[in-house]
Design an enzyme around this catalytic site. Structure first.
Site, PDB file in Angstrom:
ATOM      1  N   GLU A   8      16.153  20.371  -9.041  1.00  0.00           N
ATOM      2  CA  GLU A   8      15.271  19.431  -7.886  1.00  0.00           C
ATOM      3  C   GLU A   8      15.868  20.723  -6.487  1.00  0.00           C
ATOM      4  OE1 GLU A   8      15.371  15.881  -7.562  1.00  0.00           O
ATOM      5  OE2 GLU A   8      14.717  16.721  -9.348  1.00  0.00           O
ATOM      6  N   ASP A  26       5.112  12.953  -3.776  1.00  0.00           N
ATOM      7  CA  ASP A  26       5.671  12.224  -5.259  1.00  0.00           C
ATOM      8  C   ASP A  26       5.370  10.935  -5.831  1.00  0.00           C
ATOM      9  OD1 ASP A  26       7.994  11.703  -4.670  1.00  0.00           O
ATOM     10  OD2 ASP A  26       9.174  12.631  -6.270  1.00  0.00           O
ATOM     11  N   THR A  31      12.348  12.772  -0.209  1.00  0.00           N
ATOM     12  CA  THR A  31      14.080  12.957  -1.070  1.00  0.00           C
ATOM     13  C   THR A  31      14.257  13.542  -0.864  1.00  0.00           C
ATOM     14  OG1 THR A  31      12.248  12.714  -2.857  1.00  0.00           O
ATOM     15  CG2 THR A  31      13.537  13.988  -3.236  1.00  0.00           C
TER      16      THR A  31
END
Length: 220
Positions: A8, A26, A31
């Site tokens: 990640e 994405d 994020t």
């Protein structure tokens, strides 16, 4: 957490990722945080709501209405230009870090662990489920379990653990190939399959693996 963070965040230092936030394009908006909470999937809003319950009037609280509207969207409407700065600043607050920990456990870690134990999986399988739910969500994990069970019975039903996990990873790779920005299968093929090939079902260290070409090791 270190294994997941290698994929990640490209580091084993997962505890330094509370302040992390960016749009990785994405389709899920921003994020951020220790497991990649997203502005477009609802889990980032859950973190901020928990934080606001603990610390009313924090600077992220004002973004809750926008995050509610953005569920299912990659847009930044109502967040730019100051949301990312507010997220990074909040990471200095122990209450915000605690909110991330709690939502990670509630939404991802505890469900993955429970379902892996139901299927009779040891630590490797528990990690494989956890990494899958972090990327694909609860519905994604359920879909992968069904696909794997159709190909090989899980240990809880008398099946071979290696065969079942191999089928699960095959299903996951197929799912990743059809998800925007997840076509790179390194976190599965260069990490999880390495541990499976070694039959290291308890994830006993030392562990050595690669993600996106970078080498990682957990010695103890």
């Amino acid at each position: 957490m270190r294994l997941v963070s290698s994929a990640e965040n490209s580091t084993l230092d997962w505890s330094a990722q509370y302040s992390y936030i960016e749009d990785i394009h994405d389709g899920r908006g921003y994020t951020g945080g220790i497991v990649g909470f997203c502005s477009g999937t609802g889990d980032m809003r859950a973190v901020i709501q928990r934080y606001t319950d603990a610390v009313p009037g924090n600077k992220l609280a004002a973004y809750l209405p926008a995050l509610k509207r953005l569920n299912g969207s990659a847009a930044h409407t109502g967040l730019d230009p100051n949301f990312t700065a507010a997220w990074k600043a909040a990471a200095a607050d122990p209450a915000f870090r605690a909110a991330q920990d709690a939502e990670r456990d509630r939404m991802y870690f505890n469900p993955a662990l429970s379902q892996a134990k139901q299927d009779g999986l040891r630590v490797l399988g528990q990690f494989i489920y956890y990494d899958a739910i972090v990327m694909h969500g609860a519905n994604g994990l359920a879909k992968l379990r069904r696909a794997a069970a159709a190909a090989a019975a899980p240990p809880a039903r008398g099946g071979d653990e290696a065969a079942y996990l191999g089928a699960f990873l095959d299903a996951r790779v197929a799912l990743m190939e059809n998800e925007e920005a997840h076509e790179d299968e390194s976190r599965v093929n260069d990490a999880q399959r390495v541990f499976l090939a070694a039959r290291n079902f308890d994830l006993d260290p030392p562990l050595r693996w690669r993600v996106y070409g970078d080498l990682y090791e957990i010695a103890v």
